[in-house]
Write an enzyme that holds these catalytic residues in place. Structure first.
Site, mmCIF file in Angstrom:
data_model
loop_
_atom_site.group_PDB
_atom_site.id
_atom_site.type_symbol
_atom_site.label_atom_id
_atom_site.label_comp_id
_atom_site.label_asym_id
_atom_site.label_seq_id
_atom_site.Cartn_x
_atom_site.Cartn_y
_atom_site.Cartn_z
ATOM 1 N N GLU A 53 92.054 -10.209 35.205
ATOM 2 C CA GLU A 53 93.386 -9.226 35.879
ATOM 3 C C GLU A 53 94.452 -10.090 35.746
ATOM 4 O OE1 GLU A 53 95.327 -6.606 37.591
ATOM 5 O OE2 GLU A 53 95.452 -8.316 38.709
ATOM 6 N N SER A 54 95.231 -9.781 34.700
ATOM 7 C CA SER A 54 96.445 -10.505 34.237
ATOM 8 C C SER A 54 97.334 -11.061 35.372
ATOM 9 C CB SER A 54 97.290 -10.052 33.089
ATOM 10 O OG SER A 54 97.747 -8.550 33.581
ATOM 11 N N CYS A 84 92.415 -9.316 26.155
ATOM 12 C CA CYS A 84 92.710 -8.659 26.803
ATOM 13 C C CYS A 84 93.786 -8.980 27.949
ATOM 14 C CB CYS A 84 91.483 -8.083 27.588
ATOM 15 S SG CYS A 84 91.569 -6.316 28.320
ATOM 16 N N ARG A 145 89.946 -1.469 29.883
ATOM 17 C CA ARG A 145 91.394 -1.261 30.557
ATOM 18 C C ARG A 145 92.378 -2.336 29.636
ATOM 19 N NH1 ARG A 145 87.916 -1.065 34.784
ATOM 20 N NH2 ARG A 145 88.243 -3.377 35.295
ATOM 21 N N HIS A 193 87.183 -7.371 23.595
ATOM 22 C CA HIS A 193 86.445 -8.463 23.971
ATOM 23 C C HIS A 193 85.385 -8.934 23.248
ATOM 24 C CE1 HIS A 193 87.724 -8.163 28.404
ATOM 25 N NE2 HIS A 193 88.075 -7.046 27.936
ATOM 26 N N GLU A 195 84.036 -11.717 23.122
ATOM 27 C CA GLU A 195 82.784 -12.514 23.695
ATOM 28 C C GLU A 195 81.685 -11.599 24.333
ATOM 29 O OE1 GLU A 195 85.789 -11.239 24.809
ATOM 30 O OE2 GLU A 195 85.768 -10.889 27.160
HETATM 31 N N1 GLN Z 1 93.978 -4.379 32.718
HETATM 32 C C1 GLN Z 1 93.868 -5.927 32.751
HETATM 33 C C2 GLN Z 1 95.259 -6.289 33.065
HETATM 34 O O1 GLN Z 1 96.284 -6.192 32.482
HETATM 35 C C3 GLN Z 1 93.193 -6.429 31.508
HETATM 36 C C4 GLN Z 1 91.637 -5.955 31.631
HETATM 37 C C5 GLN Z 1 90.906 -6.861 31.015
HETATM 38 O O2 GLN Z 1 91.178 -8.086 30.821
HETATM 39 N N2 GLN Z 1 89.546 -6.509 30.615
HETATM 40 O O3 GLN Z 1 95.171 -7.234 33.597
#
Ligand code: GLN
Length: 215
Positions: A53-54, A84, A145, A193, A195
């Protein structure tokens, strides 16, 4: 070599395992460490910012004093791979969503990021992605996401983008600029991803082409 995975939040373990595997298959000696506090980043030869979650990642890195260390290392030329949420944080410019949360970005890639670019249409999906830099065979890219870059500056190399009509149709989206992998010198960002799959080509690319040029 020592690879540090930012370990404050997100899919840290998966990154550690994938990176260990990548080092091994390349015959490179090294260790992979999780970073949860300040003082470790300066000893790393390469860094990974995982998905997660950024906003949380950004906040925790700032709180722990890791944020400035990563920035300093990247500016010294230490290779950084962001996936991500990591891709969001590496961008220079955010969208309205980023502005709303006030999350601090590293600004290491001259790009404008759209957070949660695939909206609610699709929480997660997979695409056979063309990415010539890592080989001819498409990469099975897992998006969760995910963000994308909607524009990049001239110093940025686009490694992959979503472009086929069918992909946009399948995602129920309007076609538009959707860069999902990019590189600016020693910094690589991918929206998916790597990984989470067994295909280590992106890790190999990072270790061989990007990390090799580490100071
Ligand atoms: N939607 C998330 C974000 O913006 C990122 C999702 C993820 O890293 N899988 O923080």
């Amino acid at each position: 070599m020592r690879v540090g995975v930012i370990g404050v939040q997100g899919d840290v373990e998966e990154h550690i395992v994938a990176m260990q595997q990548a080092l091994k298959t390349l015959g490179l000696r090294g260790e992979v460490v999780s970073i949860r506090r300040s003082g470790i980043v300066p000893s790393c030869d390469a860094l990974v910012i995982p998905g997660g979650e950024s906003t949380t990642l950004s906040r925790l890195m700032l709180r722990e004093g890791i944020f400035s260390e990563v920035l300093e290392a990247a500016e010294r030329g230490v290779p950084v791979l962001g996936t991500c949420a990591g891709m969001v944080l590496l961008a220079k410019e955010g969208d309205e969503e980023v502005a709303k949360t006030g999350q601090k970005l590293f600004g290491l890639i001259d790009a404008k990021v759209k957070r949660n670019a695939f909206g609610r249409q699709r929480e997660s999906f997979e695409v056979a992605l063309k990415m010539p830099a890592i080989g001819e065979e498409p990469f099975n890219a897992v998006f969760i996401r995910a963000p994308c870059y909607v524009s990049v500056g001239r110093g940025v190399e686009v490694l992959a983008k979503l472009e086929s009509e069918e992909t946009f149709k399948a995602l129920n989206m309007k076609k538009g600029e959707c860069i999902v992998a990019a590189r600016q010198e020693n910094v690589v960002a991918v929206a998916f991803h790597p990984e989470l799959t067994d295909d280590l080509r992106l890790h190999h690319y990072f270790l061989q082409n990007v990390a090799k040029k580490a100071p």
